[in-house]
Write a protein that holds these residues in place. Structure first.
Motif, PDB file in Angstrom:
ATOM      1  N   LEU A 184     -15.665  14.662  31.945  1.00  0.00           N
ATOM      2  CA  LEU A 184     -14.675  15.387  31.447  1.00  0.00           C
ATOM      3  C   LEU A 184     -13.247  15.340  32.464  1.00  0.00           C
ATOM      4  CD1 LEU A 184     -13.224  17.373  29.616  1.00  0.00           C
ATOM      5  CD2 LEU A 184     -14.144  19.248  31.067  1.00  0.00           C
ATOM      6  N   ASP A 185     -13.308  15.402  33.665  1.00  0.00           N
ATOM      7  CA  ASP A 185     -12.239  15.024  34.565  1.00  0.00           C
ATOM      8  C   ASP A 185     -11.575  13.886  34.483  1.00  0.00           C
ATOM      9  OD1 ASP A 185     -12.310  17.769  35.780  1.00  0.00           O
ATOM     10  OD2 ASP A 185     -13.677  16.914  37.517  1.00  0.00           O
ATOM     11  N   ASP A 186     -12.609  12.794  34.257  1.00  0.00           N
ATOM     12  CA  ASP A 186     -11.891  11.549  33.809  1.00  0.00           C
ATOM     13  C   ASP A 186     -11.035  11.390  32.729  1.00  0.00           C
ATOM     14  OD1 ASP A 186     -13.485  10.367  35.957  1.00  0.00           O
ATOM     15  OD2 ASP A 186     -15.296  10.200  34.706  1.00  0.00           O
ATOM     16  N   LEU A 187     -11.724  12.059  31.641  1.00  0.00           N
ATOM     17  CA  LEU A 187     -10.747  12.070  30.324  1.00  0.00           C
ATOM     18  C   LEU A 187      -9.278  12.966  30.447  1.00  0.00           C
ATOM     19  CD1 LEU A 187     -13.700  13.024  27.966  1.00  0.00           C
ATOM     20  CD2 LEU A 187     -12.268  10.960  28.208  1.00  0.00           C
ATOM     21  N   ARG A 188      -9.384  13.831  31.260  1.00  0.00           N
ATOM     22  CA  ARG A 188      -8.240  14.328  31.584  1.00  0.00           C
ATOM     23  C   ARG A 188      -7.097  13.697  32.428  1.00  0.00           C
ATOM     24  NH1 ARG A 188     -11.374  20.280  32.986  1.00  0.00           N
ATOM     25  NH2 ARG A 188     -10.516  21.620  30.985  1.00  0.00           N
ATOM     26  N   GLU A 189      -7.664  13.014  33.279  1.00  0.00           N
ATOM     27  CA  GLU A 189      -6.708  12.118  33.941  1.00  0.00           C
ATOM     28  C   GLU A 189      -5.888  11.171  33.077  1.00  0.00           C
ATOM     29  OE1 GLU A 189      -8.200   9.432  36.882  1.00  0.00           O
ATOM     30  OE2 GLU A 189      -9.121  11.277  38.001  1.00  0.00           O
ATOM     31  N   PRO A 234     -19.740  -2.029  29.383  1.00  0.00           N
ATOM     32  CA  PRO A 234     -19.482  -2.914  28.368  1.00  0.00           C
ATOM     33  C   PRO A 234     -19.056  -2.208  26.917  1.00  0.00           C
ATOM     34  CG  PRO A 234     -21.851  -2.658  28.801  1.00  0.00           C
ATOM     35  CD  PRO A 234     -21.354  -1.468  29.574  1.00  0.00           C
ATOM     36  N   PHE A 235     -17.790  -1.838  27.013  1.00  0.00           N
ATOM     37  CA  PHE A 235     -17.437  -1.103  25.763  1.00  0.00           C
ATOM     38  C   PHE A 235     -17.010  -2.007  24.575  1.00  0.00           C
ATOM     39  CE2 PHE A 235     -13.735  -1.831  28.150  1.00  0.00           C
ATOM     40  CZ  PHE A 235     -12.651  -2.090  27.506  1.00  0.00           C
ATOM     41  N   THR A 236     -17.294  -1.521  23.388  1.00  0.00           N
ATOM     42  CA  THR A 236     -17.157  -2.022  22.220  1.00  0.00           C
ATOM     43  C   THR A 236     -15.587  -1.753  21.535  1.00  0.00           C
ATOM     44  OG1 THR A 236     -18.411  -0.956  21.037  1.00  0.00           O
ATOM     45  CG2 THR A 236     -19.420  -2.603  21.813  1.00  0.00           C
ATOM     46  N   THR A 237     -15.229  -2.433  20.632  1.00  0.00           N
ATOM     47  CA  THR A 237     -13.748  -1.817  20.024  1.00  0.00           C
ATOM     48  C   THR A 237     -14.002  -1.858  18.447  1.00  0.00           C
ATOM     49  OG1 THR A 237     -13.133  -4.118  20.166  1.00  0.00           O
ATOM     50  CG2 THR A 237     -12.558  -3.009  22.160  1.00  0.00           C
ATOM     51  N   ASN A 266     -19.914   2.413  22.619  1.00  0.00           N
ATOM     52  CA  ASN A 266     -20.965   1.987  23.654  1.00  0.00           C
ATOM     53  C   ASN A 266     -20.565   2.815  24.982  1.00  0.00           C
ATOM     54  OD1 ASN A 266     -23.447   1.010  24.061  1.00  0.00           O
ATOM     55  ND2 ASN A 266     -22.558  -0.677  25.489  1.00  0.00           N
ATOM     56  N   ILE A 267     -19.973   3.978  24.791  1.00  0.00           N
ATOM     57  CA  ILE A 267     -19.575   4.632  26.065  1.00  0.00           C
ATOM     58  C   ILE A 267     -20.145   6.005  25.922  1.00  0.00           C
ATOM     59  CG2 ILE A 267     -17.809   5.906  26.973  1.00  0.00           C
ATOM     60  CD1 ILE A 267     -15.787   3.520  26.023  1.00  0.00           C
ATOM     61  N   ASP A 268     -21.066   6.417  26.869  1.00  0.00           N
ATOM     62  CA  ASP A 268     -21.900   7.841  26.871  1.00  0.00           C
ATOM     63  C   ASP A 268     -21.079   8.693  27.604  1.00  0.00           C
ATOM     64  OD1 ASP A 268     -23.990   9.529  26.538  1.00  0.00           O
ATOM     65  OD2 ASP A 268     -24.950   8.793  28.240  1.00  0.00           O
ATOM     66  N   TYR A 269     -20.521   9.960  27.269  1.00  0.00           N
ATOM     67  CA  TYR A 269     -19.978  10.855  27.709  1.00  0.00           C
ATOM     68  C   TYR A 269     -20.963  11.597  28.672  1.00  0.00           C
ATOM     69  CZ  TYR A 269     -17.767  15.537  28.830  1.00  0.00           C
ATOM     70  OH  TYR A 269     -17.640  16.684  29.549  1.00  0.00           O
ATOM     71  N   GLY A 270     -20.543  11.768  29.848  1.00  0.00           N
ATOM     72  CA  GLY A 270     -21.469  12.328  30.777  1.00  0.00           C
ATOM     73  C   GLY A 270     -21.945  11.397  31.611  1.00  0.00           C
ATOM     74  N   PHE A 314     -10.082   1.178  33.623  1.00  0.00           N
ATOM     75  CA  PHE A 314     -10.915   2.348  34.301  1.00  0.00           C
ATOM     76  C   PHE A 314     -12.301   1.884  33.811  1.00  0.00           C
ATOM     77  CE2 PHE A 314     -13.455   6.159  33.913  1.00  0.00           C
ATOM     78  CZ  PHE A 314     -13.414   6.664  35.010  1.00  0.00           C
ATOM     79  N   LEU A 315     -12.709   1.828  32.802  1.00  0.00           N
ATOM     80  CA  LEU A 315     -14.091   1.374  32.240  1.00  0.00           C
ATOM     81  C   LEU A 315     -14.436   0.093  32.689  1.00  0.00           C
ATOM     82  CD1 LEU A 315     -13.560   2.345  28.321  1.00  0.00           C
ATOM     83  CD2 LEU A 315     -14.804   3.570  30.161  1.00  0.00           C
TER      84      LEU A 315
END
Length: 440
Positions: free
Chosen positions: A78-83, A399-402, A69-73, A392-393
């Motif tokens: 991308l900068d967030d992911l690189r961290e 509201p991410f799922t696992t 339930n996480i929408d890239y963009g 961070f999320l």
């Protein structure tokens, strides 16, 4: 990893089995994993959906984590992911319809196959209803998706009630007026792109008569070479030949397979009222040319199943002509054809939407091998705590799922199906999927 369909999970599997000390997070836009298996495979394909069992074992490993339930963009960039990660692999697949340059193709009553597939597979981001008021329907294309679309259109709703289709899809199919489905291929039987299993499944319904015109069974030297060179082509051709010579039965629905008919125009005044095709003929090498002979078909809806197309990703180079991210062996390339450090692709976003699900394993192996080769030179993530991304999320209110949440949703869907003797009933609403997944 961005994308938790087969391509992303295969890449995670290979990377996890490597000697490298890695932890892997798979980010998925849907609240549930499995991508194409859940939202792109027809519900009456239990054998193909059995692939989920193998993918499930991969996601069950302790070194692999699912974040859904996480929408890239939107939710992260991308900068967030690189961290948080040393490298990012995009495996976002292809979910849009390839366009078809045909007069009248944009008339109301003309649809993309991908949109219809998303509806009958209960995708949370598409409308809950589908117009099925046409009695005669055309499907353009002779690949597996075309056969899926044709089969679902032709079958009765009750035939599909043993599958995982949600209530809104069952109700929509109950109201269907479809009696005849016409599938059109520009070339001949030896050039059809569907697999033997998909083809034979058309004839399994007690309510659908599969009809092949004997005049469409024609071969040239190129066709014969294709038949002799491929067991799969040979099986497809033999099945079509058998159907062409048999007597037509009296089942209430009819599914017509037409070859040597090239779509020329979708006709109608304000909406689809017909399809015009040009008869083609073989040229000796398996290709065809137009004959100038046209046929008009009385259809009230047209579905184009001429291929899927990937969507561009924010901050990632994209070739709109091929519908892929420019890459070399999975290494993403910028406008100067230099490798974008730490960014990779695999699956259909890498090579285009061709081949079967299992073919993405080869893509994944190549991409992961190049990532591991680059590993000593990769920029290290700012945060090395695996839980930092969760904080961070949460701070962003996502509201991410696992993976544990998927277990709850899986159990819930199976519980919905159990009283009716069904394996599961799929939950459609995104909010409901997230609610069930996040229940404690």
């Amino acid at each position: 990893m961005v994308g938790a369909g087969p391509a992303g999970i295969y890449a995670a599997d290979i990377l996890d089995k490597s000697d490298a000390p890695v932890t892997i997070d798979l980010f998925e836009r849907m609240p549930a994993p499995f991508g194409l298996i859940r939202y792109g495979v027809a519900p009456d394909h239990p054998r193909i959906k059995g692939i989920v069992n193998a993918l499930h074992k991969v996601l069950d490993r302790p070194g692999i984590r699912l974040l859904g339930n996480i929408d890239y963009g939107t939710d992260l960039k991308l900068d967030d992911l690189r961290e948080f990660y040393d490298a990012v692999i995009f495996s976002t697949g292809a979910s849009s319809d390839r366009t078809l340059d045909l007069p009248g193709i944009d008339l109301p009553g003309s649809y993309g196959a991908a949109d219809f597939v998303s509806w009958y597979d209960g995708h949370p981001d598409v409308p809950r209803t589908w117009p099925l008021d046409a009695s005669s329907v055309a499907v353009l294309g002779v690949g597996n998706v075309a056969l899926d679309v044709a089969r679902i259109l032709a079958k009765t709703a009750d035939e599909l009630l043993t599958t995982e289709i949600p209530p809104n899809v069952y109700q929509g199919l109950c109201a269907s007026h479809v009696t005849d489905v016409h599938v059109f291929g520009r070339r001949g039987p030896a050039q059809a792109k569907f697999t033997p299993m998909e083809l034979r499944e058309l004839d399994h319904s007690p309510n659908v008569e599969v009809i092949v015109d004997p005049e469409d069974i024609e071969f040239d030297e190129g066709s014969i070479a294709a038949i002799r060179g491929s067991k799969q082509v040979d099986m497809v051709v033999k099945t079509l030949q058998d159907w062409a010579i048999r007597d037509t039965g009296d089942r209430p629905k009819r599914l017509h397979l037409h070859f040597f008919h090239s779509p020329a125009e979708v006709t109608g005044d304000g909406r689809v009222e017909g399809l015009r095709t040009e008869r083609t003929e073989l040229t000796g090498d398996g290709n065809v040319r137009g004959t100038g002979e046209f046929h008009d078909w009385d259809v009230q809806a047209v579905y184009r199943a001429v291929g899927y197309l990937s969507s561009a990703l924010p901050e990632i180079p994209f070739d709109h002509g091929t519908g892929t991210v420019p890459n070399e062996g999975g290494r993403v390339l910028d406008l100067d054809e230099a490798h974008v450090p730490g960014v990779y692709v695999t699956g259909w976003i890498k090579r285009g939407p061709v081949g079967l699900i299992g073919h993405t394993k080869g893509d994944a192996a190549e991409t992961v091998a190049n990532l591991l080769a680059d590993a000593p030179e990769l920029h290290r993530a700012e945060y090395d705590d695996p839980d930092a991304i969760l904080a961070f999320l949460a701070e962003r209110g996502v509201p991410f799922t696992t993976w544990e949440g998927w277990g709850r949703l899986d159990t819930h869907e199976r519980g919905l199906g159990e009283p009716h003797g069904r394996d599961r009933v799929k939950v459609v609403e995104r909010e409901e999927m997230v609610r069930v997944s996040r229940e404690v």
